[in-house]
Design a protein around this motif. Structure first.
Motif, mmCIF file in Angstrom:
data_model
loop_
_atom_site.group_PDB
_atom_site.id
_atom_site.type_symbol
_atom_site.label_atom_id
_atom_site.label_comp_id
_atom_site.label_asym_id
_atom_site.label_seq_id
_atom_site.Cartn_x
_atom_site.Cartn_y
_atom_site.Cartn_z
ATOM 1 N N PRO A 316 0.817 -1.214 0.000
ATOM 2 C CA PRO A 316 0.000 0.000 0.000
ATOM 3 C C PRO A 316 0.854 1.270 0.000
ATOM 4 C CG PRO A 316 -0.901 -1.601 1.524
ATOM 5 C CD PRO A 316 0.391 -2.168 1.038
ATOM 6 N N ALA A 317 0.644 2.141 -1.019
ATOM 7 C CA ALA A 317 1.363 3.421 -1.167
ATOM 8 C C ALA A 317 2.859 3.237 -1.378
ATOM 9 C CB ALA A 317 1.104 4.335 0.030
ATOM 10 N N HIS A 318 3.283 2.045 -1.751
ATOM 11 C CA HIS A 318 4.711 1.725 -1.909
ATOM 12 C C HIS A 318 4.919 1.196 -3.324
ATOM 13 C CE1 HIS A 318 8.485 0.039 0.341
ATOM 14 N NE2 HIS A 318 8.775 0.381 -0.901
ATOM 15 N N PHE A 319 5.807 1.847 -4.090
ATOM 16 C CA PHE A 319 6.028 1.501 -5.486
ATOM 17 C C PHE A 319 7.517 1.260 -5.725
ATOM 18 C CE2 PHE A 319 2.199 3.934 -5.165
ATOM 19 C CZ PHE A 319 1.329 3.424 -6.109
ATOM 20 N N ALA A 320 7.823 0.281 -6.563
ATOM 21 C CA ALA A 320 9.216 -0.016 -6.911
ATOM 22 C C ALA A 320 9.297 -0.430 -8.367
ATOM 23 C CB ALA A 320 9.785 -1.117 -6.004
ATOM 24 N N ALA A 321 10.419 -0.099 -9.007
ATOM 25 C CA ALA A 321 10.664 -0.464 -10.402
ATOM 26 C C ALA A 321 11.710 -1.568 -10.438
ATOM 27 C CB ALA A 321 11.127 0.757 -11.206
ATOM 28 N N CYS A 322 11.271 -2.798 -10.180
ATOM 29 C CA CYS A 322 12.193 -3.930 -10.137
ATOM 30 C C CYS A 322 11.433 -5.204 -10.476
ATOM 31 C CB CYS A 322 12.840 -4.045 -8.761
ATOM 32 S SG CYS A 322 13.989 -5.440 -8.603
ATOM 33 N N TRP A 323 11.906 -5.951 -11.462
ATOM 34 C CA TRP A 323 11.228 -7.190 -11.853
ATOM 35 C C TRP A 323 11.337 -8.269 -10.766
ATOM 36 C CZ3 TRP A 323 8.024 -6.093 -15.312
ATOM 37 C CH2 TRP A 323 8.318 -5.344 -16.438
ATOM 38 N N GLU A 324 12.427 -8.274 -10.018
ATOM 39 C CA GLU A 324 12.682 -9.378 -9.103
ATOM 40 C C GLU A 324 12.018 -9.215 -7.740
ATOM 41 O OE1 GLU A 324 14.412 -12.372 -9.846
ATOM 42 O OE2 GLU A 324 13.810 -11.465 -11.723
ATOM 43 N N THR A 325 11.866 -7.983 -7.280
ATOM 44 C CA THR A 325 11.341 -7.776 -5.925
ATOM 45 C C THR A 325 9.934 -7.230 -5.905
ATOM 46 O OG1 THR A 325 12.235 -5.535 -5.759
ATOM 47 C CG2 THR A 325 13.653 -7.348 -5.055
ATOM 48 N N ALA A 326 9.446 -6.701 -7.045
ATOM 49 C CA ALA A 326 8.127 -6.067 -7.067
ATOM 50 C C ALA A 326 7.051 -7.113 -7.343
ATOM 51 C CB ALA A 326 8.081 -4.980 -8.132
ATOM 52 N N GLN A 327 6.403 -7.597 -6.296
ATOM 53 C CA GLN A 327 5.261 -8.488 -6.417
ATOM 54 C C GLN A 327 4.011 -7.624 -6.360
ATOM 55 O OE1 GLN A 327 5.556 -11.349 -3.334
ATOM 56 N NE2 GLN A 327 7.484 -12.233 -4.075
ATOM 57 N N THR A 328 3.427 -7.409 -7.520
ATOM 58 C CA THR A 328 2.375 -6.423 -7.660
ATOM 59 C C THR A 328 1.160 -6.760 -6.802
ATOM 60 O OG1 THR A 328 3.088 -6.016 -9.922
ATOM 61 C CG2 THR A 328 0.887 -5.251 -9.332
ATOM 62 N N VAL A 329 0.696 -5.731 -6.077
ATOM 63 C CA VAL A 329 -0.526 -5.853 -5.279
ATOM 64 C C VAL A 329 -1.410 -4.661 -5.615
ATOM 65 C CG1 VAL A 329 0.641 -7.030 -3.412
ATOM 66 C CG2 VAL A 329 0.475 -4.554 -3.346
ATOM 67 N N PRO A 330 -2.713 -4.756 -5.357
ATOM 68 C CA PRO A 330 -3.588 -3.630 -5.652
ATOM 69 C C PRO A 330 -3.174 -2.390 -4.862
ATOM 70 C CG PRO A 330 -4.875 -5.622 -5.256
ATOM 71 C CD PRO A 330 -3.457 -5.930 -4.872
ATOM 72 N N ALA A 331 -3.078 -1.253 -5.516
ATOM 73 C CA ALA A 331 -2.730 0.005 -4.844
ATOM 74 C C ALA A 331 -3.960 0.535 -4.120
ATOM 75 C CB ALA A 331 -2.226 1.025 -5.864
ATOM 76 N N GLU A 332 -3.750 1.122 -2.960
ATOM 77 C CA GLU A 332 -4.858 1.714 -2.214
ATOM 78 C C GLU A 332 -5.044 3.153 -2.645
ATOM 79 O OE1 GLU A 332 -4.324 1.265 1.951
ATOM 80 O OE2 GLU A 332 -4.920 -0.831 1.942
#
Length: 332
Positions: A316-332
């Motif tokens: 929530p409210a946290h964004f990253a540009a990385c294929w390996e660590t960014a496990q996409t979740v719904p943004a609040e």
């Protein structure tokens, strides 16, 4: 404007500088100083931009201040596109947005007394009657923790911290809503840094100021900023509220920056293992393909080399540009 409207919005900002060579100064390339940066700053909050020297954070600040012209993208202040402002609106914008610079000695005119430095914007913009300027200068100095007698001193007669207080007083003279602090405390001693940071926080509470804070000292940024964006080679690698970003960084570059900060506990410092980043920051005139960070990343894959990651939600409210660590979740 609505109170829900962010005071400052930067959307897909690009700033490039041409590379010219030869007698006729032909353009042979371009330095991509800022490459698709987007963020917003709600009114009354502090937003921090951090990263290594040359990552583009100061260029973003200069674009916001209209000191450099964006190549593409939009900068909106209080809902109005700055690029489309007419001369009257732009002049009003320059009063509502002020700056506090890194070196308080070079940003103050050595030939002018403190009183003249602070009163100049009052006279130029006709904000205060001439008969009241002396009292207004004294009031601004007092707000910044300096006695009225400092109005007669010149920059060389003051310490670095006192000069920075004068720079803040000069910015406050215009009654701004947004103050861009470009490395505002990095040239000061640590003890003086704390005093200036406390002053900035007190002024924010008293005047409902909004800060765009540019810095590379993570401890300072964490203390003063509500939201932080980490930049690398002209792009935002990660952005989140301050505490979650430092508690659980999701981008390898952010983790490396945090690991590089020494811990005051000698036992903890002696027991921890730090894996330093290898290699150098690539040239912004010839950035690598795919993810800009992949030549130095310990988690690099073939996808990183070929495809640039998007700034996606990882919490929530946290964004990253990385294929390996960014496990996409719904943004609040």
């Amino acid at each position: 404007m609505s109170e829900d409207q962010p005071l400052l919005e930067v959307e897909n900002l690009h700033v490039s500088f041409p590379i010219r060579k030869g007698f006729f100064q032909r353009t042979v390339g371009a330095v991509q100083a800022v490459n698709g940066v987007s963020f917003s700053v709600p009114r009354g909050t502090s937003f921090g931009l951090v990263g290594e020297s040359g990552c583009g954070k100061t260029t973003v600040a200069r674009a916001v201040l209209q000191l450099v012209e964006p190549t593409a993208g939009a900068i909106r202040f209080d809902g109005e596109d700055v690029a489309k402002m007419d001369a009257v609106a732009l002049n009003r914008f320059r009063g509502r947005v002020q700056a506090v610079f890194q070196d308080p000695f070079s940003s103050l005119n050595p030939r002018m007394s403190t009183g003249r430095i602070i009163s100049e914007p009052l006279r130029v913009h006709r904000l205060t009657p001439e008969s009241q300027i002396k009292a207004e200068v004294a009031r601004l100095l007092d707000m910044c923790g300096l006695p009225a007698r400092f109005a007669d001193l010149y920059p060389h007669e003051m310490s670095g911290g006192q000069r920075q207080r004068v720079g803040i007083a000069r910015a406050l003279a215009m009654k701004p809503e947004l103050i861009v602090c470009d490395e505002a405390v990095s040239a000061l001693d640590v003890s003086i840094q704390a005093q200036i940071i406390n002053l900035l926080e007190d002024l924010q509470k008293e005047l409902n100021l909004t800060y765009l804070f540019i810095g590379h000292d993570l401890s300072v940024v964490r203390h003063i900023c509500d939201q932080v964006a980490v930049m690398y080679l002209g792009r935002i690698a990660e952005t989140a509220p301050s505490d979650p970003l430092f508690a659980a960084p999701r981008h390898p570059y952010t983790q490396a920056l945090i690991d590089a900060v020494p811990n005051p506990d000698p036992d903890y410092e002696a027991g921890r293992h730090i894996a330093p980043l290898e290699g150098e920051v690539p040239s912004p005139a010839n950035p690598p393909s795919g993810c800009f960070f992949h030549p130095r990343c310990p988690l690099v894959t073939d996808r990183c080399r070929q495809e640039a990651p998007h700034l996606d939600p990882v919490a929530p409210a946290h964004f990253a540009a990385c294929w390996e660590t960014a496990q996409t979740v719904p943004a609040e």
